[in-house]
Structure formats: structure tokens, C-alpha cells
Design an enzyme around this catalytic site. Structure first.
Site, PDB file in Angstrom:
ATOM      1  N   TYR A   1     -15.142   1.121  -6.710  1.00  0.00           N
ATOM      2  CA  TYR A   1     -16.406   1.830  -6.476  1.00  0.00           C
ATOM      3  C   TYR A   1     -17.328   1.695  -7.675  1.00  0.00           C
ATOM      4  O   TYR A   1     -18.508   2.025  -7.584  1.00  0.00           O
ATOM      5  CB  TYR A   1     -16.118   3.304  -6.160  1.00  0.00           C
ATOM      6  CG  TYR A   1     -15.218   3.435  -4.939  1.00  0.00           C
ATOM      7  CD1 TYR A   1     -15.746   3.313  -3.656  1.00  0.00           C
ATOM      8  CD2 TYR A   1     -13.845   3.592  -5.076  1.00  0.00           C
ATOM      9  CE1 TYR A   1     -14.925   3.371  -2.539  1.00  0.00           C
ATOM     10  CE2 TYR A   1     -13.008   3.652  -3.966  1.00  0.00           C
ATOM     11  CZ  TYR A   1     -13.554   3.540  -2.705  1.00  0.00           C
ATOM     12  OH  TYR A   1     -12.739   3.583  -1.615  1.00  0.00           O
TER      13      TYR A   1
ATOM     14  N   LYS B   1       0.859  -1.178   0.000  1.00  0.00           N
ATOM     15  CA  LYS B   1       0.000   0.000   0.000  1.00  0.00           C
ATOM     16  C   LYS B   1       0.896   1.229   0.000  1.00  0.00           C
ATOM     17  O   LYS B   1       1.696   1.432   0.913  1.00  0.00           O
ATOM     18  CB  LYS B   1      -0.911   0.013   1.223  1.00  0.00           C
ATOM     19  CG  LYS B   1      -1.727   1.299   1.316  1.00  0.00           C
ATOM     20  CD  LYS B   1      -2.779   1.241   2.372  1.00  0.00           C
ATOM     21  CE  LYS B   1      -3.520   2.566   2.460  1.00  0.00           C
ATOM     22  NZ  LYS B   1      -4.580   2.525   3.465  1.00  0.00           N
TER      23      LYS B   1
ATOM     24  N   LYS C   1      -2.219  -1.587  -3.757  1.00  0.00           N
ATOM     25  CA  LYS C   1      -3.050  -0.395  -3.729  1.00  0.00           C
ATOM     26  C   LYS C   1      -2.186   0.847  -3.829  1.00  0.00           C
ATOM     27  O   LYS C   1      -1.184   0.902  -3.135  1.00  0.00           O
ATOM     28  CB  LYS C   1      -3.822  -0.401  -2.399  1.00  0.00           C
ATOM     29  CG  LYS C   1      -4.669   0.808  -2.158  1.00  0.00           C
ATOM     30  CD  LYS C   1      -5.319   0.679  -0.820  1.00  0.00           C
ATOM     31  CE  LYS C   1      -6.095   1.940  -0.544  1.00  0.00           C
ATOM     32  NZ  LYS C   1      -6.514   1.996   0.834  1.00  0.00           N
TER      33      LYS C   1
ATOM     34  N   GLU D   1       7.595  -6.893   1.450  1.00  0.00           N
ATOM     35  CA  GLU D   1       6.308  -6.863   2.167  1.00  0.00           C
ATOM     36  C   GLU D   1       5.496  -8.127   1.868  1.00  0.00           C
ATOM     37  O   GLU D   1       4.844  -8.689   2.752  1.00  0.00           O
ATOM     38  CB  GLU D   1       5.500  -5.623   1.766  1.00  0.00           C
ATOM     39  CG  GLU D   1       6.035  -4.301   2.309  1.00  0.00           C
ATOM     40  CD  GLU D   1       5.734  -4.099   3.801  1.00  0.00           C
ATOM     41  OE1 GLU D   1       5.142  -4.994   4.432  1.00  0.00           O
ATOM     42  OE2 GLU D   1       6.107  -3.044   4.332  1.00  0.00           O
TER      43      GLU D   1
ATOM     44  N   SER E   1     -10.210   5.534  -4.767  1.00  0.00           N
ATOM     45  CA  SER E   1     -11.168   6.631  -4.947  1.00  0.00           C
ATOM     46  C   SER E   1     -10.742   7.648  -6.003  1.00  0.00           C
ATOM     47  O   SER E   1     -11.546   8.081  -6.825  1.00  0.00           O
ATOM     48  CB  SER E   1     -11.405   7.327  -3.606  1.00  0.00           C
ATOM     49  OG  SER E   1     -10.193   7.789  -3.045  1.00  0.00           O
TER      50      SER E   1
ATOM     51  N   LYS F   1       1.530  10.128   5.566  1.00  0.00           N
ATOM     52  CA  LYS F   1       1.582   8.728   5.976  1.00  0.00           C
ATOM     53  C   LYS F   1       2.842   8.022   5.477  1.00  0.00           C
ATOM     54  O   LYS F   1       2.898   6.803   5.415  1.00  0.00           O
ATOM     55  CB  LYS F   1       0.315   8.015   5.492  1.00  0.00           C
ATOM     56  CG  LYS F   1      -0.979   8.590   6.101  1.00  0.00           C
ATOM     57  CD  LYS F   1      -2.213   7.732   5.803  1.00  0.00           C
ATOM     58  CE  LYS F   1      -3.450   8.288   6.513  1.00  0.00           C
ATOM     59  NZ  LYS F   1      -4.630   7.390   6.352  1.00  0.00           N
TER      60      LYS F   1
ATOM     61  N   ARG G   1     -10.606  10.164   1.647  1.00  0.00           N
ATOM     62  CA  ARG G   1     -10.404  10.904   2.899  1.00  0.00           C
ATOM     63  C   ARG G   1     -11.468  11.995   3.065  1.00  0.00           C
ATOM     64  O   ARG G   1     -11.876  12.309   4.176  1.00  0.00           O
ATOM     65  CB  ARG G   1      -8.985  11.477   2.947  1.00  0.00           C
ATOM     66  CG  ARG G   1      -7.942  10.357   3.045  1.00  0.00           C
ATOM     67  CD  ARG G   1      -6.521  10.882   3.041  1.00  0.00           C
ATOM     68  NE  ARG G   1      -5.551   9.785   2.943  1.00  0.00           N
ATOM     69  CZ  ARG G   1      -4.245   9.957   2.823  1.00  0.00           C
ATOM     70  NH1 ARG G   1      -3.732  11.172   2.795  1.00  0.00           N
ATOM     71  NH2 ARG G   1      -3.434   8.913   2.743  1.00  0.00           N
TER      72      ARG G   1
HETATM   73  C1  PBG Z   1      -7.259   3.863   5.509  1.00  0.00           C
HETATM   74  C2  PBG Z   1      -7.608   3.597   4.096  1.00  0.00           C
HETATM   75  C3  PBG Z   1      -7.445   4.487   3.024  1.00  0.00           C
HETATM   76  C4  PBG Z   1      -8.008   3.890   1.916  1.00  0.00           C
HETATM   77  C5  PBG Z   1      -8.473   2.635   2.315  1.00  0.00           C
HETATM   78  N1  PBG Z   1      -8.208   2.467   3.671  1.00  0.00           N
HETATM   79  C6  PBG Z   1      -6.912   5.857   2.999  1.00  0.00           C
HETATM   80  C7  PBG Z   1      -5.568   6.112   3.507  1.00  0.00           C
HETATM   81  O1  PBG Z   1      -4.752   5.217   3.686  1.00  0.00           O
HETATM   82  O2  PBG Z   1      -5.311   7.283   3.773  1.00  0.00           O
HETATM   83  C8  PBG Z   1      -8.093   4.525   0.563  1.00  0.00           C
HETATM   84  C9  PBG Z   1      -9.100   3.967  -0.360  1.00  0.00           C
HETATM   85  C10 PBG Z   1      -9.426   4.823  -1.514  1.00  0.00           C
HETATM   86  O3  PBG Z   1      -8.818   5.877  -1.775  1.00  0.00           O
HETATM   87  O4  PBG Z   1     -10.362   4.431  -2.219  1.00  0.00           O
HETATM   88  N2  PBG Z   1      -6.382   3.056   6.150  1.00  0.00           N
END
Ligand code: PBG
Length: 325
Positions: free
Chosen positions: A315, A197, A250, A235, A276, A219, A207
Site C-alpha cells: 500500500y 498464504k 503472504k 504448496e 494491510s 480461515k 477486512r
Molecule cells: C482475501 C484477501 C485478503 C487479503 C488479500 N486477499 C484477506 C483475507 O484473506 O482474509 C489481505 C490483504 C491485506 O491484508 O492487505 N482473499
């Protein structure tokens, strides 16, 4: 011209193309990510994700029934925690009567065959918006975070979650979750690990949807550097060794190379998250009449499958399932 090889011969018509098609896409390959909120009979639209809503549990069950009838086998649940419930210690994450456990119980009662995947991370529950606990100096602590994440996974398993999906990127969390689940008799609850990720700008609309952007900092001390490929292999090896059942990459389309690397390396099933921002781009460009949303969505999802994904969180799952059906 006297050509021995004419690849176009196999593209002459649709029946022939269908015989030589290498990749398939069906609703069975899709997972619907969805947002749940408190209240009843509420479906609050999310501005930056057209067509997506924050549903109250009762409305979510109605939507889930529809998604399931389209052939979508699973949904992934994300809670919109009320601001007042967000704290430094993220204690709402461990509430057996919290939004997520309630939603899981209600969904599994109403639709036992629909798989429910829950998110394991603290960002919807911390007042600072980070996925782990914060030390006095602002660092995100690893081991104390893992402890609460594992406890959170057990809360979800007890509520009936089929798969828990740690998206926090703390070290050692997959092993800790496996251990606590097994210790409590939840050997059959699976772990869908967000293995690779990345610290991505494509999470913006998500968010917004959860009001979960970090209040300070970013992050990057736990999510991966977008520049790194080898680190994803590390990982993956760790998550596999710690007992993950499925690995995930992701974001999605910008990271198909990573997905392919993992496909060549592990025998575990692979998922990818069409996040998203990727979804919002398709919607925004189609609203301007610049692309055809339906066709670009199906092409994107097929690309995930071609790169090696067994299934895709998107989505657009319901839209795609309707188009494919
Ligand atoms: C949080 C999380 C995030 C997403 C899924 N779980 C956001 C982030 O890590 O800040 C993002 C999913 C998306 O953008 O569709 N742990």
C-alpha cells in the site's frame, strides 16, 4: 591493531557503498493494491489504512494514471461489494458487468500499459465472508469452490485482466484456473498464485476496508498455519506443477524466511505481499512520531528484495515510488 579484513573499508563513502550494494529497489518492483467501489467521483478514506481509499472506478482511473506515471507497472484490484450483493453462493463474483470486470475494462481502455491483477477469492461476495462456499455444516467446501473460482478467473480474463491472483487457498485451484483459461483461448493470461498464504492477524485493516471479515469462525481450514515452513514448500511444488506463473508469500515481513526458502527452491518469479496490518503499523508508529515512515517503508521494501522477492505488493507503492524517483 593489525587487521587484514576491515569490512568498514567498503562502507567508507556513498560511491563505494553504491558499488558494493547487493540489492536494488525501484518503482518497477512495486505493485499497488487498491480498493474499488460503486458510484462516481468517490474516494472514501479507510480509517485503519491512512492514505488508502475505496475509489469509484472513475477516480481509480485518475489514481492509476498517477501511479503509472511514477513508474509503478501494475495494480491489484479488490472490490468493495455492496452488502446487498453478497450471497451464500457468491454469484456476484461471476457477473460480467460486476464491479471488477467494469473496473478492469475501464482501466485497460484508459491505461493499456498498466498491468491489472485481479483477486480470485469469494470473500468479497459471500454473505458469510469466507473465501469459498460453505456447506450446511459450516465447512468450507473445496471442489465446488474451485469450480466457481475458475469461472470467476475466466470472467476477469475476458474483461482484460493481465494476471489473475487466486488468494483463496483451495486445493487444486491453480490447475483448474489454467485449464479453464486455456480452454477459452486465454493462454496469455497469467496466474499469480498466493502460494503460501498464512492465516494471519495482519489482514485486519484489509477486512475493515472491504467489510469482509468472516461472520463466524476463522480461515484456518484453508489458509496456512503460521507455524509451518515445510508446508509452504509443498504448496509451492503443487502451484508450480499446476501451472502458476509467479508464486507469492503472504504476509510479508514476518514471513521473509519462507520467501527465502522458496527463492532457493523454484526458478519461478516470486512476489511478496506487504499486507494491510504491516502498512498500518508503519503509519501508526510514524503518526506518533516514533518512527520515520518514509525510511522505514523503503527499508522494509528493500528487505523483501534482499530475501528474494522479484516484486512486492504494498500500500506504500506510490509513497515509495515518489521517494525513489
Ligand atoms: C482475501 C484477501 C485478503 C487479503 C488479500 N486477499 C484477506 C483475507 O484473506 O482474509 C489481505 C490483504 C491485506 O491484508 O492487505 N482473499
Amino acid at each position: 591493531m593489525d587487521l587484514l579484513r576491515r569490512p568498514r573499508r567498503n562502507r567508507r563513502n556513498e560511491p563505494l557503498r553504491s558499488l558494493v550494494r547487493e540489492t536494488s529497489l525501484s518503482p518497477a518492483h512495486l505493485v499497488m493494491p487498491c480498493f474499488v467501489r460503486e458510484g462516481t467521483n468517490l474516494s472514501e478514506p479507510i480509517a485503519s489504512m491512512p492514505g488508502c481509499h475505496r475509489h469509484s472506478v472513475d477516480r481509480l482511473v485518475e489514481m492509476a494514471r498517477e501511479w503509472s506515471s511514477l513508474g509503478i507497472p501494475a495494480l491489484a484490484l479488490f472490490p468493495a461489494t455492496p452488502l446487498a450483493a453478497k450471497t451464500a453462493d457468491a454469484r456476484a463474483a461471476l457477473d460480467h458487468d460486476g464491479l471488477v470486470p467494469r473496473a478492469v475494462r475501464t482501466l485497460k481502455d484508459a491505461l493499456p500499459h498498466l498491468l491489472v491483477i485481479t483477486d480470485i477469492a469469494l470473500d468479497p461476495f459471500t454473505d458469510h465472508g469466507h473465501d469459498g462456499l460453505m456447506a450446511a455444516d459450516g465447512r468450507i467446501e473445496n471442489d465446488s469452490s474451485v469450480e466457481i473460482l475458475a469461472a470467476m478467473a475466466l470472467v476477469h480474463a475476458r474483461a482484460g485482466a493481465d494476471l489473475v491472483a487466486p488468494s483463496d487457498m483451495m486445493d487444486g485451484r491453480v490447475g483448474a484456473i489454467r485449464e479453464i483459461l486455456d480452454g477459452a483461448g486465454f493462454q496469455d493470461t497469467g496466474i499469480l498464485a498466493y502460494t503460501a498464504k498464512y492465516a494471519s492477524a495482519f489482514y485486519g485493516p484489509f477486512r475493515d476496508a472491504l467489510d469482509s471479515a468472516p461472520k463466524a469462525g476463522d480461515k484456518k481450514t484453508y489458509q496456512m498455519d503460521p507455524a509451518n515452513r515445510r508446508e509452504a514448500l509443498l504448496e509451492a511444488d503443487l502451484d508450480e506443477a499446476e501451472g502458476a506463473d509467479i508464486l507469492m508469500v503472504k504476509p510479508g515481513l514476518p514471513y521473509l524466511d519462507i520467501l527465502r526458502e522458496l527463492r532457493d527452491r523454484t526458478a519461478l518469479p516470486l512476489a511478496s505481499y506487504h499486507v494491510s496490518g504491516e502498512f498500518a503499523m508503519l503509519k501508526a508508529a510514524s503518526e506518533r512520531g516514533w518512527i520515520d515512515y518514509d525510511r522505514c517503508l523503503l527499508e522494509s521494501l528493500l528487505a523483501f528484495r534482499r530475501a528474494g522477492a522479484d516484486f512486492i505488493l504494498t500500500y506504500g507503492a506510490a509513497d515509495a515510488a515518489r521517494l525513489l524517483g
